[in-house]
Write a protein that holds these residues in place. Structure first.
Motif, PDB file in Angstrom:
ATOM      1  N   TYR A 265      -8.480  -4.292  -1.438  1.00 35.39           N
ATOM      2  CA  TYR A 265      -9.504  -3.871  -0.481  1.00 35.39           C
ATOM      3  C   TYR A 265      -9.231  -2.434  -0.021  1.00 35.39           C
ATOM      4  O   TYR A 265     -10.148  -1.608   0.099  1.00 35.39           O
ATOM      5  N   HIS A 266      -7.953  -2.149   0.218  1.00 33.90           N
ATOM      6  CA  HIS A 266      -7.546  -0.805   0.648  1.00 33.90           C
ATOM      7  C   HIS A 266      -7.845   0.234  -0.435  1.00 33.90           C
ATOM      8  O   HIS A 266      -8.485   1.261  -0.172  1.00 33.90           O
ATOM      9  N   TYR A 267      -7.382  -0.043  -1.655  1.00 35.24           N
ATOM     10  CA  TYR A 267      -7.536   0.949  -2.727  1.00 35.24           C
ATOM     11  C   TYR A 267      -8.986   1.087  -3.193  1.00 35.24           C
ATOM     12  O   TYR A 267      -9.341   2.096  -3.800  1.00 35.24           O
TER      13      TYR A 267
ATOM     14  N   SER B  30     -11.355   1.335  -1.068  1.00 36.30           N
ATOM     15  CA  SER B  30     -12.055   2.025   0.015  1.00 36.30           C
ATOM     16  C   SER B  30     -11.477   3.410   0.318  1.00 36.30           C
ATOM     17  O   SER B  30     -12.048   4.135   1.133  1.00 36.30           O
ATOM     18  N   VAL B  31     -10.340   3.779  -0.293  1.00 34.53           N
ATOM     19  CA  VAL B  31      -9.790   5.127  -0.103  1.00 34.53           C
ATOM     20  C   VAL B  31     -10.079   5.950  -1.353  1.00 34.53           C
ATOM     21  O   VAL B  31     -10.137   5.418  -2.466  1.00 34.53           O
TER      22      VAL B  31
ATOM     23  N   TYR C  55     -10.766  -6.936  -7.029  1.00 37.58           N
ATOM     24  CA  TYR C  55     -10.857  -7.587  -5.716  1.00 37.58           C
ATOM     25  C   TYR C  55     -11.931  -8.675  -5.711  1.00 37.58           C
ATOM     26  O   TYR C  55     -11.692  -9.810  -5.285  1.00 37.58           O
TER      27      TYR C  55
ATOM     28  N   LYS D  67       0.818  -1.229   0.000  1.00 34.29           N
ATOM     29  CA  LYS D  67       0.000   0.000   0.000  1.00 34.29           C
ATOM     30  C   LYS D  67       0.848   1.275   0.000  1.00 34.29           C
ATOM     31  O   LYS D  67       0.484   2.284   0.618  1.00 34.29           O
TER      32      LYS D  67
ATOM     33  N   SER E  35      -5.589  -7.726   0.121  1.00 40.60           N
ATOM     34  CA  SER E  35      -5.559  -6.687   1.152  1.00 40.60           C
ATOM     35  C   SER E  35      -5.338  -5.313   0.523  1.00 40.60           C
ATOM     36  O   SER E  35      -5.986  -4.322   0.904  1.00 40.60           O
ATOM     37  N   ALA E  36      -4.432  -5.246  -0.457  1.00 44.28           N
ATOM     38  CA  ALA E  36      -4.170  -3.972  -1.141  1.00 44.28           C
ATOM     39  C   ALA E  36      -5.385  -3.535  -1.965  1.00 44.28           C
ATOM     40  O   ALA E  36      -5.767  -2.357  -1.951  1.00 44.28           O
TER      41      ALA E  36
END
Length: 834
Positions: free
Chosen positions: A764-766, A768-769, A781, A697, A761-762
């Motif tokens: 999911y992060h990208y 949601s930001v 994803y 990330k 995981s990455a």
């Protein structure tokens, strides 16, 4: 030894042997004292001698210091105190299935714990003798063995599938007394086809690690019924072995099934010798009255005369299936236990523990709520349970070496409480695997996870180095090829413990519990030293660059010199290792570590700004791009002296060899032939390493490079498959290629679950930001998660195993199995916990 020229100072107390005289002028000339004054020349010589001796002593002391530093523990309070594993301090985790290399093995968290375990063999076969099962072995070709439910603390239920029958092992504990109470085990053998008679021998044994206790077998009418024992950490104890329960289905109708009992009482120098010693104690007997069917039974007492007494006791039960046997361990200090932990009480307690497990599992992972089917949920429970059932407790010392040691030397002896990647193939601790393991373990039990991390951190030496592979004790060492035993302190391993620590530390800071504060205070100085080890020993020639040490530039039989220390063994790096190469994955690992260190330091009121500054520098996308973005490959890359144009060829015979002469012996293994000279450049082998700035990330959410990465992920000619992301692009010249004549591709196309987990995981992060690529990341994803879960579950249903990696063309499981180390992260993938 000649002693000419060496003068001894007089012993003034022994005037008979040395008469000091000042009357003789010659004596004054020989002895450099005159009227209490030292001769100037002698004074200068003496001073020079003192200086030389001081230099020599300092030099030799420094050389000894350099030799010893590798085995010098870090000077900081232990995270896990020396008494923390005792039953008085930690009774909940004292007993367990802590012998993961055995199909079913029990021991305590004691330095020299007695061990208990199961062996078995199928009798009346054409093999003489039949195979004896003991340690997990892929060569046994079992149809599966899996802990169906295991909570890591109190109980476990396992199913082992032979071709003709199934074995169910159940284990449960009950607290009491001052030595962590009792435990019992139930072992049930059930034929798959009741109409096909199967005769099996079950062997349950107890053994002492060394001569620090005693075992006293008790015989009743020639049968072994119990073993009384004593151990310094257990006090008095008894292992009871009551009669087996035979099902009415066994044997012909109206006939009582034949049951044979035998025993073996002997002595073992080391625990890894148990199976061999027992095989040597077998004898052949007749199973039927016609004496046409031989079976193998134990031969009774065979204790050498020169030992203090027996330390290895086995009970054998042979009968036609089905049958069930129980063993009961009872602590001598548990005086008010009431009913024994057997029969109905055993069944009731197991059922209660299973219900608690099921409720806790759903409360944490919510798989039923997410709509998974019962068989999918059972699969996820098995994946978690095998991770927890694969936790072992080891004690011993690693064999280590630095450049200052001519020969390997022993690290200090220490305990290690750790999960293992694979019970048959890797039944020992691996540093970078364990960080991934604790992503899952910490979700189930933060206390177990903190215990594991503390044990690993306490293995740190004064330089901040931790041996990356822990091979402690005779049983662990017996499973390792000799070339992998020695650990070298120049070689690091990815600091993956910072992955679970991210979440654990946040929870500990929130809890305000005194024990969590104490844990963090003990952990911080060790993490600080560990971080400094990486940030100094693994740094590159340019500022803010890093390289994995341990690559061998002299190898001739590898297409691309291995980078074992990175964890991605044969993943292609620069073809010609040099000190100025740059590894993008290591840079990202250290960036992650710096961020976590800043969080810990701030929570403890320590100086955190330096870590924050390091994190800011290592995550600065402009600097990252300058060092690692290849404009030609449009990817993040390693940099070094490299050529793709190489191949493996058979060596040519030596020149000028006369046909009439016998040629000299030569190595016929293929060697690397360079077809084009290497140059300093980016290594454009697109794959997992290229993804690390994304996986951890670091790439900015609005960076166009993120868009490029997302497009590359979904390109079937690169990493995308219907089963998960392959480790290297199909377009790479290294895709699917052997790295040596005998080493098939490992990280060159196969699908690995730990890297796919980081990718999810990455994503999911990208997703949601805030950023222009949120929707694209969400789509990737969703599709990737579905592909991974579907394939891992399908292969589990088809083969009975979770696998080390998966074929990128067919999705079939590959490598060691069961591999319920990081492949068990499928549970977190199903739960969407990142």
């Amino acid at each position: 030894m000649a002693r000419d020229g060496v003068r001894r100072r007089p012993n003034l107390k022994q005037k008979d042997s040395y008469e000091l005289s000042r009357e003789n002028e010659d004596d004054d000339k020989k002895w450099p004292y005159s009227n209490g004054n030292l001769d100037p020349l002698a004074k200068a010589v003496g001073a020079a001698v003192v200086v030389v001796m001081t230099i020599l002593i300092t030099y030799f002391r420094y050389q000894q210091y350099l030799r010893d530093i590798i085995i010098t523990p870090m000077d900081s309070p232990l995270i896990i105190p020396a008494n923390s594993s005792t039953p008085a301090v930690n009774p909940d985790r004292f007993w367990g299935t802590y012998r993961p290399q055995a199909y079913f093995g029990i021991k305590s968290r004691s330095k020299t714990s007695p061990v208990f375990g199961l062996m078995w063999m199928t009798q009346l076969t054409n093999q003489m003798p039949p195979p004896l099962r003991h340690w997990c072995d892929q060569g046994d070709q079992l149809e599966g063995y899996v802990w169906q439910k295991h909570d890591g603390l109190n109980f476990g239920v396992q199913e082992i599938r032979e071709k003709l029958y199934t074995i169910k092992t159940e284990f449960v504990k009950q607290p009491g007394g001052s030595h962590s109470g009792d435990w019992s085990a139930r072992i049930s053998f059930t034929p798959k086809n009741p109409s096909v008679p199967v005769v099996v021998s079950s062997f349950f044994y107890s053994a002492l690690d060394v001569d620090n206790g005693r075992l006293e077998p008790k015989l009743t009418k020639g049968r072994l019924t119990s073993v009384h024992g004593w151990h310094e950490d257990l006090g008095d104890f008894e292992l009871q072995m009551p009669n087996v329960a035979i099902s009415a289905e066994a044997g012909k109708t109206g006939e009582k099934p034949q049951v044979q009992h035998s025993y073996f009482i002997s002595y073992a120098q080391q625990l890894d010798q148990l199976k061999d010693i027992m095989v040597n104690g077998l004898k052949v007997e007749a199973w039927d009255k016609a004496r046409t069917k031989p079976y193998f039974s134990l031969s009774g007492r065979r204790v050498p005369r020169d030992v203090p007494g027996p330390n290895f006791v086995v009970k054998q039960v042979t009968t036609q299936l089905p049958f069930t046997m129980e063993v009961l361990f009872q602590s001598g200090s548990f005086v008010n236990r009431g009913d024994q932990l057997s029969k109905e009480k055993f069944s009731a307690l197991i059922q209660s523990k299973e219900e608690e497990f099921d409720a806790k599992f759903e409360n944490i992972f919510h798989l039923k709520q997410k709509g998974y089917q019962p068989n999918e949920i059972s699969f996820a429970k098995a994946a978690l349970s095998n991770m927890l059932g694969g936790i072992g407790y080891f004690y011993g010392s690693s064999l280590v070496q630095s450049r200052y040691n001519k020969e390997p030397i022993n690290y200090w002896e220490a305990p290690l409480y750790t999960a293992v990647p694979s019970r048959p193939f890797f039944p020992r601790g691996f540093l970078w695997d364990e960080g991934f393991h604790n992503m899952l373990i910490s979700m189930w039990s933060p206390e177990i996870s903190k215990d594991i991390i503390g044990h690993w951190m306490d293995l740190m030496n004064a330089d901040g180095w931790i041996p990356r592979e822990q091979i402690l004790g005779s049983e662990a060492r017996a499973k390792v090829p000799s070339e992998f035993v020695v650990q070298r302190n120049t070689n690091a391993n990815p600091p993956t413990f910072f992955l679970p620590l991210q979440a654990l530390i946040k929870e500990m800071i929130k809890s305000h519990k005194p024990q969590d504060k104490a844990y963090l205070k003990a952990l911080y100085p060790r993490l600080k030293t560990w971080f400094n080890y990486y940030n100094t020993t693994q740094k590159g020639d340019l500022p803010f660059t890093y390289r994995w040490h341990g690559r061998d530039p002299t190898v001739t039989k590898q297409l691309n010199p291995l980078t074992l220390t990175s964890g991605l063994d044969d993943y292609p790096r620069a073809s010609h290792p040099t000190t100025d190469e740059r590894h993008v994955d290591l840079r990202c690992w250290i960036a992650l570590a710096a961020g976590v260190m800043a969080d810990i330091a701030r929570s403890l009121g320590q100086d955190w700004q330096e870590y924050k500054n390091t994190y800011a520098l290592l995550t600065d996308n402009k600097l990252l791009d300058e060092l690692h973005w290849s404009s030609q490959g449009q990817q993040y890359s390693d940099w070094g002296l490299h050529t793709d144009k190489a191949r493996l060829e058979k060596p040519k015979p030596p020149p000028n060899h006369h046909p009439s002469q016998r040629p000299p012996p030569m190595d016929t293994d293929k060697i690397r032939v360079i077809l084009s000279e290497p140059s300093k450049q980016f290594v454009n082998a697109f794959g997992y390493v290229s993804l690390f700035p994304f996986l951890l990330k670091i790439v900015d959410a609005d960076s166009p490079k993120l868009d490029t990465i997302l497009s590359d992920l979904t390109n079937p000619t690169k990493l995308w498959t219907d089963f998960g992301l392959r480790s290297i692009s199909r377009n790479s010249k290294f895709y699917g290629r052997f790295n040596s004549e005998h080493d098939p591709p490992y990280w060159r196309g196969a699908i690995w679950i730990n890297m796919n987990y980081l990718c999810l995981s990455a994503l999911y992060h990208y997703s949601s930001v805030e950023g222009p690529y949120m929707d694209k990341a969400k789509t990737v994803y969703t599709d990737l998660r579905k592909n991974l879960v579907t394939n891992i579950f399908k292969e589990y249903e088809r083969t009975g195993y979770i696998w080390e990696n998966y074929n990128d063309k067919t999705g079939e499981g590959k490598g060691s199995h069961p591999f319920t180390g990081w492949s068990a992260l499928v549970v977190l993938i199903m739960a969407e916990t990142f």
